[in-house]
Design an enzyme around this catalytic site. Sequence first.
Site, PDB file in Angstrom:
ATOM      1  N   ARG A   1      -3.678  -0.784  -1.865  1.00 33.66           N
ATOM      2  CA  ARG A   1      -4.563  -0.395  -0.776  1.00 33.66           C
ATOM      3  C   ARG A   1      -5.448  -1.579  -0.421  1.00 33.66           C
ATOM      4  NH1 ARG A   1      -1.555   3.195  -0.037  1.00 33.66           N
ATOM      5  NH2 ARG A   1      -1.967   5.436   0.188  1.00 33.66           N
TER       6      ARG A   1
ATOM      7  N   HIS B   1       2.108  -2.626   6.156  1.00 37.18           N
ATOM      8  CA  HIS B   1       2.195  -1.438   5.302  1.00 37.18           C
ATOM      9  C   HIS B   1       3.595  -0.815   5.390  1.00 37.18           C
ATOM     10  CE1 HIS B   1      -0.606   1.704   3.254  1.00 37.18           C
ATOM     11  NE2 HIS B   1       0.592   1.699   2.693  1.00 37.18           N
TER      12      HIS B   1
END
Length: 304
Positions: free
Chosen positions: A217, A265
């Site tokens: 993250r 991502h």
Amino acid sequence: MSVLPHADPSVVAAVRRAGGEVVPLGDATRGVVWVAASGAGELDDVLTRHPRVSWVQLPWAGVDAFADTLARSRDDGRVWTSAKGSYARPVAEHALMLALAVLREVPRRARAVEWQADERGRSLFGMRVVIVGGGGITEELLRLLAPFGVHATVVRRRAAPIAGADRTVTDDALHEVLGDAELVFLAAALTDRTRGMIGAGELALLPDGAFLVNVARGGLVETDALVAELASGRLGGAGLDVTDPEPLPPQHPLWALENALVTPHVADTEAMTVPMFAERVEANTAAFLGRGAWIGRIDLHAGY
């Protein structure tokens, strides 16, 4: 049980293969398979209106988007499960790709428009590697790194050994191990405990020329501090599949750095994750019906 919002047919089929029945959300609903990566407010509303729901399956390994919902649910008696571990292989594969790319100067070389021969570039073989996080991604990454003969240290909440790691330490020892790390992988969950864990102080501890790869993250890293270290040339490079902010704005300095490689991502794409998530749903539907153990059960107090 109900599958919300609209799900891939393979997920619905997984529920039925395990012996479950998919029904519209209503009084008969006892379990919810949530397939959206966000929508905590909508999920809160579903659970408030249907208090007899006793199991909720979330779609991703990271559950930080539902952190407030999970915190409010700590004592409600429900079982919460995530997909943690399901997507470990493709994410670990992507992490290795990012590492090799920045070690071999691919971000800079890919921008070249003329032949620029030089002696820059590093080899992964025999490197001192630190992996932050002790879950499925780390386990898979250690297997991928084994042929390179790296010296791997894992940093996690518990010091229990992990196969393939030379040593495992708790996060209290993070500063100690960063000082010797040539390559750092971030594969930890984002919680209040880990947010911003790699800031200016931690980056300053890394040896000159060290590399950072983040497939967990973006919030684990203080972005401005990372940009400063990369722009100075002190760090060798960074491979980032996640950023803070995310999506990364078009004019953000990270895009212009020749020693940074940013992917949007995509370590685990839909083509990879849907069949893996269906397997998790099938296994947990069986557990819900009393056949087998829960997989990926969320620790509501730890937050993942």
